[in-house]
Design an enzyme around this catalytic site. Structure first.
Site, PDB file in Angstrom:
ATOM      1  CE  LYS A 116       5.453  54.032 -38.186  1.00 44.21           C
ATOM      2  NZ  LYS A 116       4.760  53.035 -39.340  1.00 44.21           N
ATOM      3  CE  LYS A 158       7.362  63.338 -40.208  1.00 43.57           C
ATOM      4  NZ  LYS A 158       7.219  62.496 -41.547  1.00 43.57           N
ATOM      5  CD  GLU A 200      10.731  62.327 -43.098  1.00 42.05           C
ATOM      6  OE1 GLU A 200       9.704  63.209 -43.120  1.00 42.05           O
ATOM      7  OE2 GLU A 200      10.886  61.413 -43.190  1.00 42.05           O
ATOM      8  CD  GLU A 275       0.990  56.700 -44.242  1.00 41.26           C
ATOM      9  OE1 GLU A 275      -0.138  56.509 -43.422  1.00 41.26           O
ATOM     10  OE2 GLU A 275       1.763  57.578 -43.731  1.00 41.26           O
ATOM     11  NE  ARG A 292      -3.754  50.652 -40.159  1.00 40.24           N
ATOM     12  CZ  ARG A 292      -2.986  51.950 -39.993  1.00 40.24           C
ATOM     13  NH1 ARG A 292      -1.740  51.546 -39.424  1.00 40.24           N
ATOM     14  NH2 ARG A 292      -3.161  52.789 -40.421  1.00 40.24           N
ATOM     15  CB  VAL A 295     -10.246  53.272 -41.861  1.00 34.64           C
ATOM     16  CG1 VAL A 295     -11.616  53.673 -41.927  1.00 34.64           C
ATOM     17  CG2 VAL A 295      -9.643  53.036 -40.535  1.00 34.64           C
ATOM     18  NE  ARG A 337     -11.177  57.140 -42.446  1.00 37.13           N
ATOM     19  CZ  ARG A 337     -10.190  56.915 -41.800  1.00 37.13           C
ATOM     20  NH1 ARG A 337     -10.041  57.064 -40.590  1.00 37.13           N
ATOM     21  NH2 ARG A 337      -9.149  56.312 -42.449  1.00 37.13           N
TER      22      ARG A 337
HETATM   23  C1  MV4 Z   1       5.473  65.401 -42.855  1.00 37.84           C
HETATM   24  C2  MV4 Z   1       4.719  66.570 -43.212  1.00 37.84           C
HETATM   25  C3  MV4 Z   1       5.698  67.539 -43.927  1.00 37.84           C
HETATM   26  N1  MV4 Z   1       6.941  67.403 -44.083  1.00 37.84           N
HETATM   27  N2  MV4 Z   1       6.862  65.240 -43.301  1.00 37.84           N
HETATM   28  C4  MV4 Z   1       1.628  63.586 -40.479  1.00 37.84           C
HETATM   29  C5  MV4 Z   1       1.184  61.842 -40.402  1.00 37.84           C
HETATM   30  C6  MV4 Z   1       2.404  61.417 -40.551  1.00 37.84           C
HETATM   31  N3  MV4 Z   1       2.397  60.228 -40.934  1.00 37.84           N
HETATM   32  C7  MV4 Z   1       3.557  62.629 -41.173  1.00 37.84           C
HETATM   33  N4  MV4 Z   1       2.932  63.616 -41.253  1.00 37.84           N
HETATM   34  C8  MV4 Z   1       3.295  64.522 -41.940  1.00 37.84           C
HETATM   35  N5  MV4 Z   1       4.806  64.254 -41.969  1.00 37.84           N
HETATM   36  C9  MV4 Z   1       7.466  66.145 -43.779  1.00 37.84           C
HETATM   37  N6  MV4 Z   1       8.678  65.789 -43.792  1.00 37.84           N
HETATM   38  C10 MV4 Z   1       3.398  66.881 -42.986  1.00 37.84           C
HETATM   39  C11 MV4 Z   1       2.901  65.724 -42.465  1.00 37.84           C
HETATM   40  C12 MV4 Z   1       1.268  66.028 -42.049  1.00 37.84           C
HETATM   41  C13 MV4 Z   1       0.205  65.345 -42.547  1.00 37.84           C
HETATM   42  C14 MV4 Z   1       0.548  64.305 -43.383  1.00 37.84           C
HETATM   43  C15 MV4 Z   1      -0.408  63.680 -44.249  1.00 37.84           C
HETATM   44  C16 MV4 Z   1      -1.675  63.971 -44.047  1.00 37.84           C
HETATM   45  C17 MV4 Z   1      -2.006  65.019 -43.112  1.00 37.84           C
HETATM   46  C18 MV4 Z   1      -0.818  65.763 -42.426  1.00 37.84           C
HETATM   47  C19 MV4 Z   1      -1.361  66.916 -41.719  1.00 37.84           C
HETATM   48  C20 MV4 Z   1      -0.091  67.517 -40.998  1.00 37.84           C
HETATM   49  C21 MV4 Z   1       1.240  67.212 -41.256  1.00 37.84           C
END
Ligand code: MV4
Length: 468
Positions: A116, A158, A200, A275, A292, A295, A337
């Site tokens: 990532k 992350k 980030e 995303e 991929r 869902v 879902r």
């Molecule tokens: C974030 C964020 C806020 N700021 N990154 C959650 C899944 C993963 N792909 C990354 N995620 C997030 N990254 C920054 N810089 C908030 C989330 C996040 C979130 C993102 C999408 C859908 C639901 C979520 C629930 C909590 C946090």
């Protein structure tokens, strides 16, 4: 076109791939663990091979069972579905060495996007907006502190090998950073065997918007619009829709152009998802790429009229993309879902389905492997059905989904149907006011509402007693 496809998966997605193969006149091989003997994917495939005992590590994840199954049955391609080995570059590579086609992106692309931090660097190079943060993985705590001071708190740490919310930590201030970084490293090392962490700026209340992309082997890349996936709990999506109520044509064009540019830069092939986080001020940022079929792909299928799984197979067989990019979405689609779990505490509820009455009627689609008397095994994820509706606009689609949920009867196990019914009645949901904080707030409010109702009932009982 391929002659025979082995489906390295189970459940509704295995069935979904079988349907696409049937329409293409391609033979199918199902694989199954001993827990899935009575599964529909086994029944509907032309051939089926038992690959091991129930634990996925000994069956659906076992390369040394899957590859012989493909060789012995003479399959010339493998469709991985989602989950399990769908983003395993090594599996794709080994199949290539065996002259078996992989229905997915090239192994190098899977590997690149699976890291990532590298994906973030690739997005920056493609001039796709990312949140302020580290260039790649963080070398040490001092660098992290300097960066965090520059971008401003809160920040998020992350795991480079994570994704989908696994191994994330929000840091509110400098005093927490070094400690959180070493905990995050240890956890990532333990979970993924790779302690690389990147940083980030943290957005407190973004929307999760993802673009469906597609590339072919001839350098063509398109996008098929977006899905709004903000309704999640613990990084599990519960309800998805297309199009997003938050995008106008202009923002969709800018986000879609970014998604396509990133894919062109890496020579992306097959189905993928970019995303984004969308901030409350309309700024968008690349978050990660999934290499991929997802869902929630059916909501895109409903509004574009494109069979994404069929297209995956066609493109893997070398055919050119025949679909124009940026098709305008027709109407609105929603997916719920349906999980076999209790709708209050979200605990899995495996067991025998004693009654199963599926909904139907215009604009209603049900992707499921469930049936009356089917026994949901406890070993895999709890998804039992995806209920998808399509209608002319969002309010109509909501009404159609409410109707479909009301007529969907599943007995013998608990399901998330009642939870979805409540979400659909929520005023903020109806206004399209969504964010990643939606479910947390919804569940907090539900708890508060119930506590108040209980209190009122108790007070009424006391009153009654006094009068009595
Ligand atoms: C974030 C964020 C806020 N700021 N990154 C959650 C899944 C993963 N792909 C990354 N995620 C997030 N990254 C920054 N810089 C908030 C989330 C996040 C979130 C993102 C999408 C859908 C639901 C979520 C629930 C909590 C946090």
């Amino acid at each position: 076109m391929f002659k025979k496809i082995l489906i390295a998966n189970r459940g509704e997605i295995a069935l979904r791939v079988i349907h696409a193969c049937r329409e293409l006149g391609v033979e199918t091989v199902a694989v199954y663990s001993t827990a899935d003997r009575d599964s529909l994917h086994v029944l509907y495939a032309d051939e089926a091979v038992c690959i091991g005992p129930p634990p996925s590590s000994e069956s659906y994840l076992k390369l040394s069972a899957l590859i012989p199954a493909a060789e012995i049955t003479g399959a010339d391609a493998v469709h991985p579905g989602y989950g399990f080995l769908a983003e395993n570059a090594h599996f794709a590579e080994v199949l290539g060495e065996c002259r078996i086609a992989w229905i997915g992106p090239r192994p190098e692309t899977i590997r690149l996007m699976g890291d990532k931090a590298a994906a973030r660097r690739t997005a920056i190079e493609a001039r796709v907006p990312v949140l302020p943060g580290s260039e790649g993985a963080l070398p040490d705590a001092r660098t992290a502190e300097k960066l965090a001071a520059k971008v401003g708190y809160p920040v998020i740490l992350k795991a480079a090998a994570g994704g989908g919310g696994r191994g994330m930590r929000v840091v509110q201030g400098r005093e927490e950073l070094a400690g959180q970084l070493s905990t995050a490293r240890e956890e990532a090392e333990k979970a993924f065997g790779d302690g690389s962490i990147y940083l980030e700026k943290y957005l407190p209340e973004p929307r999760h918007i993802e673009f469906q992309v597609f590339g072919d082997a001839h350098g063509n890349v398109i996008h098929l619009g977006e899905r709004e996936c903000s309704i999640q709990r613990r990084h599990q999506k519960l309800l998805e829709e297309a199009p997003s109520p938050a995008l106008d044509a202009e923002l969709r064009r800018r986000m879609g152009d970014s998604a396509v540019r990133l894919c062109q830069d890496v020579g992306y092939q097959n189905a993928g998802t970019i995303e984004f986080l969308l901030d409350t001020d309309g700024s968008f940022y690349f978050m990660e790429m999934n290499t991929r079929i997802q869902v929630e792909h059916p909501v895109t299928e409903m509004v574009t009229d494109v069979d994404l799984v069929r297209l995956q197979i066609e493109v893997a067989a070398g055919e050119r993309l025949s679909v124009p990019s940026a098709l305008p979405a027709r109407g609105h689609a929603i997916e719920c879902r349906i999980n076999a779990e209790d709708p209050e505490r979200f605990r899995p509820s495996p067991g025998k389905i004693s009654t199963f009455h599926p909904p139907g009627g215009p604009g209603v689609r049900l992707d499921t492997h469930a049936y009356e008397d089917y026994v949901i095994p406890p070993y895999y994820d709890s998804l039992v059905a995806k209920l998808i509706v399509h209608d002319q606009d969002r309010p109509k689609a909501i009404a159609r989904m409410a109707r479909a949920l009301d007529t969907f009867v599943i007995e013998g196990v608990q399901t998330s149907i009642p939870l979805h019914q409540e979400v659909l009645r929520d005023p903020a949901f109806r206004r399209g006011e969504l964010s990643t904080k939606f479910m947390e707030r919804f569940l907090d409010e539900r708890r508060a509402r119930r506590a108040a109702a209980e209190e009122a009932a108790a007070a009424a009982a006391v009153e009654e007693e006094a009068l009595g």
